[in-house]
Design an enzyme around this catalytic site. Structure first.
Site, PDB file in Angstrom:
ATOM      1  N   ASN A 131      29.748  82.370  47.640  1.00 12.05           N
ATOM      2  CA  ASN A 131      28.825  83.237  46.797  1.00 12.05           C
ATOM      3  C   ASN A 131      27.563  82.722  46.875  1.00 12.05           C
ATOM      4  OD1 ASN A 131      30.303  85.280  46.148  1.00 12.05           O
ATOM      5  ND2 ASN A 131      30.997  84.613  44.142  1.00 12.05           N
ATOM      6  N   ARG A 172      35.397  87.345  48.835  1.00  7.93           N
ATOM      7  CA  ARG A 172      35.723  86.130  49.237  1.00  7.93           C
ATOM      8  C   ARG A 172      37.001  86.128  49.745  1.00  7.93           C
ATOM      9  NH1 ARG A 172      34.072  82.082  45.309  1.00  7.93           N
ATOM     10  NH2 ARG A 172      34.595  83.638  43.979  1.00  7.93           N
TER      11      ARG A 172
END
EC number: 3.6.1.7
Length: 91
Positions: free
Chosen positions: A38, A20
């Site tokens: 996520n 990320r």
């Protein structure tokens, strides 16, 4: 210039490997806004909004990811009438 928003679902070893954060860095380099988060099933969802070429480049980078990631599949979906955030967030 043409703008677009694309949602991606990235599958593989993409959680716990800074995926990320690396996606956020790549987005900022390209002037793309959106988010990376996520999902409970182990995937990462990425929203990418910006210039068509920049979003396309970031979409291609998702296949690579940061060192340690092992991407096995990326699904891309062009979104119509999607609100484009003014920054790129990680969740």
């Amino acid at each position: 210039m043409a703008q677009c928003c694309v949602r991606a679902f990235v599958t593989g070893k993409v959680q716990g490997v800074w995926y990320r954060r690396a996606t956020q860095e790549q987005a900022l380099l390209r002037g793309v806004t959106g988010y990376a988060k996520n999902l409970p099933d182990g995937r990462v969802e990425v929203l990418m909004c910006g210039q068509v070429a920049a979003v396309s480049e970031l979409g291609q980078w998702l296949w690579q990811g940061p060192q340690g990631a092992q991407v096995t599949h990326v699904t891309l979906e062009t979104l119509e009438n999607q609100y484009a955030p003014d920054h790129f967030s990680t969740y």
